[in-house]
Design a protein around this motif. Structure first.
Motif, PDB file in Angstrom:
ATOM      1  N   ALA A  37       0.830  -1.218   0.000  1.00 20.08           N
ATOM      2  CA  ALA A  37       0.000   0.000   0.000  1.00 20.08           C
ATOM      3  C   ALA A  37       0.863   1.266   0.000  1.00 20.08           C
ATOM      4  N   CYS A  38       1.965   1.223  -0.757  1.00 17.77           N
ATOM      5  CA  CYS A  38       2.872   2.377  -0.792  1.00 17.77           C
ATOM      6  C   CYS A  38       2.297   3.529  -1.609  1.00 17.77           C
ATOM      7  N   ALA A  39       1.294   3.248  -2.445  1.00 17.31           N
ATOM      8  CA  ALA A  39       0.563   4.253  -3.230  1.00 17.31           C
ATOM      9  C   ALA A  39       1.323   4.776  -4.450  1.00 17.31           C
ATOM     10  N   GLU A  40       2.497   4.215  -4.750  1.00 21.42           N
ATOM     11  CA  GLU A  40       3.251   4.672  -5.921  1.00 21.42           C
ATOM     12  C   GLU A  40       2.440   4.474  -7.197  1.00 21.42           C
ATOM     13  N   CYS A  41       1.730   3.341  -7.268  1.00 26.12           N
ATOM     14  CA  CYS A  41       0.937   3.025  -8.469  1.00 26.12           C
ATOM     15  C   CYS A  41      -0.156   4.072  -8.684  1.00 26.12           C
ATOM     16  N   ALA A  42      -0.872   4.428  -7.597  1.00 21.31           N
ATOM     17  CA  ALA A  42      -1.957   5.398  -7.715  1.00 21.31           C
ATOM     18  C   ALA A  42      -1.410   6.785  -8.057  1.00 21.31           C
ATOM     19  N   ASN A  43      -0.242   7.095  -7.513  1.00 27.29           N
ATOM     20  CA  ASN A  43       0.343   8.412  -7.794  1.00 27.29           C
ATOM     21  C   ASN A  43       0.640   8.597  -9.278  1.00 27.29           C
ATOM     22  N   ILE A  44       1.042   7.531  -9.934  1.00 27.22           N
ATOM     23  CA  ILE A  44       1.438   7.676 -11.342  1.00 27.22           C
ATOM     24  C   ILE A  44       0.275   7.435 -12.313  1.00 27.22           C
ATOM     25  N   CYS A  45      -0.787   6.780 -11.818  1.00 26.09           N
ATOM     26  CA  CYS A  45      -1.933   6.439 -12.696  1.00 26.09           C
ATOM     27  C   CYS A  45      -2.528   7.717 -13.292  1.00 26.09           C
ATOM     28  N   PRO A  46      -2.671   7.781 -14.634  1.00 26.72           N
ATOM     29  CA  PRO A  46      -3.178   9.009 -15.265  1.00 26.72           C
ATOM     30  C   PRO A  46      -4.705   9.122 -15.263  1.00 26.72           C
ATOM     31  N   VAL A  47      -5.397   8.054 -14.835  1.00 26.16           N
ATOM     32  CA  VAL A  47      -6.866   8.060 -14.916  1.00 26.16           C
ATOM     33  C   VAL A  47      -7.460   8.601 -13.614  1.00 26.16           C
ATOM     34  N   ALA A  48      -8.452   9.475 -13.722  1.00 20.47           N
ATOM     35  CA  ALA A  48      -9.167   9.953 -12.526  1.00 20.47           C
ATOM     36  C   ALA A  48     -10.664   9.758 -12.754  1.00 20.47           C
ATOM     37  N   VAL A  49     -11.288   9.091 -11.814  1.00 17.54           N
ATOM     38  CA  VAL A  49     -12.748   8.876 -11.896  1.00 17.54           C
ATOM     39  C   VAL A  49     -13.363   9.279 -10.546  1.00 17.54           C
ATOM     40  N   PRO A  50     -14.681   9.572 -10.533  1.00 14.54           N
ATOM     41  CA  PRO A  50     -15.297   9.955  -9.252  1.00 14.54           C
ATOM     42  C   PRO A  50     -15.132   8.852  -8.202  1.00 14.54           C
ATOM     43  N   ALA A 102      -9.714  -0.155   4.399  1.00  9.64           N
ATOM     44  CA  ALA A 102     -10.115  -1.349   3.654  1.00  9.64           C
ATOM     45  C   ALA A 102      -9.293  -2.574   4.070  1.00  9.64           C
ATOM     46  N   VAL A 103      -9.983  -3.708   4.081  1.00 11.72           N
ATOM     47  CA  VAL A 103      -9.312  -4.972   4.381  1.00 11.72           C
ATOM     48  C   VAL A 103      -9.450  -5.850   3.129  1.00 11.72           C
ATOM     49  N   PRO A 104      -8.377  -6.418   2.592  1.00 14.36           N
ATOM     50  CA  PRO A 104      -6.990  -6.241   3.009  1.00 14.36           C
ATOM     51  C   PRO A 104      -6.480  -4.848   2.644  1.00 14.36           C
ATOM     52  N   SER A 105      -5.445  -4.432   3.322  1.00  9.10           N
ATOM     53  CA  SER A 105      -4.885  -3.106   3.050  1.00  9.10           C
ATOM     54  C   SER A 105      -4.010  -3.210   1.797  1.00  9.10           C
ATOM     55  N   ALA A 106      -4.678  -3.270   0.656  1.00  3.48           N
ATOM     56  CA  ALA A 106      -3.954  -3.448  -0.612  1.00  3.48           C
ATOM     57  C   ALA A 106      -4.714  -2.721  -1.703  1.00  3.48           C
ATOM     58  N   TYR A 107      -4.014  -2.395  -2.774  1.00  2.00           N
ATOM     59  CA  TYR A 107      -4.653  -1.679  -3.873  1.00  2.00           C
ATOM     60  C   TYR A 107      -5.434  -2.642  -4.755  1.00  2.00           C
ATOM     61  N   ILE A 108      -6.315  -2.076  -5.570  1.00  2.00           N
ATOM     62  CA  ILE A 108      -7.131  -2.884  -6.482  1.00  2.00           C
ATOM     63  C   ILE A 108      -7.207  -2.115  -7.801  1.00  2.00           C
ATOM     64  N   LEU A 109      -7.252  -2.850  -8.899  1.00  2.00           N
ATOM     65  CA  LEU A 109      -7.285  -2.192 -10.205  1.00  2.00           C
ATOM     66  C   LEU A 109      -8.698  -2.269 -10.773  1.00  2.00           C
ATOM     67  N   ASP A 110      -9.234  -1.112 -11.110  1.00  2.00           N
ATOM     68  CA  ASP A 110     -10.576  -1.023 -11.698  1.00  2.00           C
ATOM     69  C   ASP A 110     -10.401  -1.159 -13.207  1.00  2.00           C
ATOM     70  N   MET A 111     -10.542  -2.374 -13.707  1.00  2.00           N
ATOM     71  CA  MET A 111     -10.196  -2.668 -15.098  1.00  2.00           C
ATOM     72  C   MET A 111     -11.095  -1.920 -16.089  1.00  2.00           C
ATOM     73  N   GLU A 112     -12.324  -1.578 -15.637  1.00  2.00           N
ATOM     74  CA  GLU A 112     -13.223  -0.852 -16.545  1.00  2.00           C
ATOM     75  C   GLU A 112     -12.672   0.517 -16.900  1.00  2.00           C
ATOM     76  N   ASN A 113     -11.964   1.135 -15.966  1.00  2.00           N
ATOM     77  CA  ASN A 113     -11.438   2.484 -16.208  1.00  2.00           C
ATOM     78  C   ASN A 113      -9.948   2.514 -16.522  1.00  2.00           C
ATOM     79  N   CYS A 114      -9.279   1.382 -16.381  1.00  2.00           N
ATOM     80  CA  CYS A 114      -7.851   1.290 -16.674  1.00  2.00           C
ATOM     81  C   CYS A 114      -7.650   1.533 -18.171  1.00  2.00           C
ATOM     82  N   LEU A 115      -6.551   2.138 -18.524  1.00  2.00           N
ATOM     83  CA  LEU A 115      -6.344   2.464 -19.941  1.00  2.00           C
ATOM     84  C   LEU A 115      -6.100   1.225 -20.805  1.00  2.00           C
ATOM     85  N   GLY A 116      -6.181   0.091 -20.236  1.00  2.00           N
ATOM     86  CA  GLY A 116      -6.168  -1.112 -21.056  1.00  2.00           C
ATOM     87  C   GLY A 116      -4.974  -1.996 -20.801  1.00  2.00           C
TER      88      GLY A 116
END
Ligand SMILES: [Zn+2]
Lengths: 601, 51
Positions: free
Chosen positions: A34-47, A67-81
């Protein structure tokens, strides 16, 4: 197991087999720090759904801070592919290499002895109350949105600001019962239980954060019924919160300052009042989960008229579902606050552990069994069983249906629908009920009103009438069945054959049926019987149907009194004709059965 | 929706009325006049039911 959905449930108490779809999260939760590096660089922003859309999140995100587990999740619908990988920035910066774009959903099978349903609720969308201007005015928000705005972990870090100009409002109004206690076709007729105290709590938070703020609550009734609730309500009043008894009929917006102008009839003073407020909070009600049908279907659960899951018994089994081995807790059962949800969850867990520790379950000796030699493998029994307790027969293999004794609740709908009389209900056998009919109609049948009453509601309604000392005719004769679904066509025909002037079938209201939906079969059978009587030129109105609940002693007595008059209206000639026709009909049915049996041999 | 309009008759007070009804999704019937549940769905006359 998070981010998962139940796909299917088979089996029965002690032996449930559950298939769960564990959805792909594209991030290895064991490796993610949960270092948040991935979210920091992600170019997509959704509500951000959690922040009610007041702020945005990235396509790779943490749903909420705790959130449990304390881990990131990828929203594939909004991911650039990821096919082919068009962006891939998050995977590049992830030092632990825990992002996998090829992650797949996984189907997991588990064996479960008991199941607890605690799927929660949804909140009412106030859009249809257009007069409050929720979709038209920026400064009208819902109580859920208020929660985010006042929360230190919210999008404004707890600074309560109004959306139009990001200034702290000096006056705030709350409209209660939005979507609750409504009988005008919008919203729901029930009380949502939690909104009054939620508003009281919100006003105290406001007074605490912003001393001097002006808060006004527009209400029908303030329901402060729980432990300590009245104290909290009084504290809110003492803090200067103004409670106005009256629901605004109209809200408009001041074009210049975006303030909201409410018109309300104060029912205490009887005067029409105009209130100008800088912000308005709609205290939205609670509704059953909108995606709850799947669980209902999988576990054969039934709902009350308001759409929440029905308990097995409101007083004696409040956390048991009608399906054995299934328990319910929280808002899936009805709207309730945290304390009540925890109480109910503790009770459900305790009920479940009783069963699990015992390792076995006791079945009441009122279940059904199949006389295989009579079965013609039609399968109607499996179709009508509300509990899916009957394994369907196999005509080709000449295999009769199998009744799972642990799952059978003993409603008797299968026995009543079986045209071959191949299903026997223990303690409610055809012979036993026929013998009761014969005993009742042995002497002066023309004077008696024969009534089939279900164990849970109508028979209890009769008891209720008795204990309330309500008068009803002494010529009424009751035959108790577990459910009105047990009342076989042949019982009714046999009663007419023996000279019954009138027959009444009574059972639980649909919303109270103790056997999920067995009463549906009663209704269908009654339609068939009325058509049959009509065809045989017997007045269909000599067969009546009434849904009488355990609390409706008055209705029970009223129906009995009314039918007493109807009994008197049946002439001797009519009864003699009926007896003759019914004797012929019974013989015809018997011959048909004998022929079918001979053919089978 | 499998709802169709059918004829109903109350066997208690004799009131006749037409109402939308879904045969597959049976619901509780109550006579609008006398509140009795002895409400019979009358057999369909050919071509009478309308969606
Ligand atoms: Zn009526």
């Amino acid at each position: 197991m998070t981010n998962s959905e139940v796909e299917s449930v088979s089996g029965f108490v002690g032996n449930f087999n559950v298939t769960i779809r564990k959805k792909a999260r594209y991030v290895d939760p064991d490796e993610c720090t949960a270092c948040a590096e991935c979210a920091n660089i992600c170019p997509v922003a959704v509500p951000d759904e959690y922040q009610q859309g007041f702020s945005s999140r990235k396509a790779i995100y943490m749903p909420f801070p705790q959130a449990v587990p304390s881990a990131y999740i990828l929203d594939m619908e909004n991911c650039l592919g990821n096919n082919p990988i068009a962006c891939g920035k998050c995977a590049d910066v992830c030092e632990k290499k825990c992002i996998n774009y090829d992650d797949q959903d996984e189907l997991i099978n588990i064996e479960a002895g008991v199941i607890i349903v605690a799927t929660g609720m949804d909140v009412y969308d106030p859009t249809e109350y257009d007069e409050y201007g929720y979709t038209r005015f920026d400064n009208v928000i819902t109580s859920m949105e208020f929660e985010r705005l006042i929360c230190a972990g919210g999008p404004t870090e707890g600074h309560f600001i109004r959306p139009s100009d990001r200034k702290i409002p000096k006056s705030i109004g709350f409209i209660q019962c939005v979507g609750s206690r409504s009988r005008n076709g919008r919203g729901n007729p029930y009380c949502s239980n939690i909104c009054c105290m939620n508003t009281v709590k919100d006003t105290l938070l406001l007074c605490d954060h912003y001393p001097g703020v002006e808060a006004r609550v527009f209400y029908m009734d303030m329901r402060a019924f729980g432990k300590g609730f009245e104290d909290l309500y009084m504290r809110s009043r003492e803090e200067g919160v103004k409670y106005v008894r009256g629901i605004p009929g109209d809200v408009s917006e001041n074009d210049e300052n975006k303030n909201l102008v409410l018109t309300v009839e104060n029912t205490t003073t009887g005067r029409r009042e105009i209130h100008e407020l800088e912000m308005l909070v709609l205290s939205q009600g609670v509704i059953p989960r909108q995606d709850g049908d799947q669980i209902k279907r999988l576990l054969t659960l039934s709902t009350t008229s308001d759409g929440f899951i029905m308990e097995s018994h409101p007083k004696l089994k409040p956390v048991d579902a009608p399906t054995k081995g299934v328990y319910i807790a929280g808002c899936v059962e009805s709207p309730k606050d945290v304390k009540d949800s925890v109480t109910q969850a503790s009770a459900a867990a305790a009920r479940a552990s009783i069963l699990l520790n015992a390792g076995k379950t006791r079945v009441e000796a009122i279940t059904s069994h199949v006389e295989t030699d009579k079965c013609n493998y039609c399968g109607i029994c499996a179709d009508v069983c509300p509990y899916n307790a009957i394994l369907a027969p196999d005509r080709k293999a000449k295999r009769a249906p199998t009744i799972i004794q642990a799952a059978c609740a003993g409603c008797g709908a299968c026995a009543a629908e079986c045209a071959q009389d191949a299903i026997i209900m223990r303690h409610f056998r055809d012979e036993q009920i026929m013998a009761q009919i014969e005993a009742i109609l042995e002497v002066e049948p023309h004077k008696h009103l024969l009534t089939f009453a279900c164990n849970w509601c109508s028979y209890a309604g009769g008891d209720n009438a008795g204990t309330a000392r309500l008068q009803y005719p002494t010529t009424s004769r009751l035959i108790r069945t577990m459910c009105s679904g047990r009342v076989d066509e042949k019982f009714v025909l046999h009663a007419f054959r023996l000279g019954a002037p009138m027959v009444l079938v009574s059972g639980c209201h649909f919303a109270d049926c103790h056997y999920i939906n067995a009463v549906h079969w009663t209704q269908k059978r009654m339609d068939r019987l009325w058509n049959k009587l009509d065809k045989l030129k017997i007045r269909p109105d000599r067969l009546r149907l009434e849904w009488i609940s355990a609390a409706e002693g008055q209705k029970f007595a009223k129906v009995m009194r009314e039918l007493e008059n109807s009994v008197r209206s049946v002439t001797m000639e009519e009864m003699e004709y009926t007896m003759k026709i019914m004797a012929e009909e019974e013989n015809r049915i018997l011959e048909k059965k004998l022929k079918a049996a001979a053919k089978k041999v | 929706m499998a709802q169709k309009e059918y004829d109903f008759k109350c066997l208690n007070c004799g009131r006749e009325y037409r109402a939308l009804y879904d045969i597959k999704n049976v619901t509780e019937r109550t006579c609008p006049q006398c509140r009795s549940n002895s409400v019979r769905r009358m057999p369909e006359k050919k071509g009478a039911a309308k969606t």
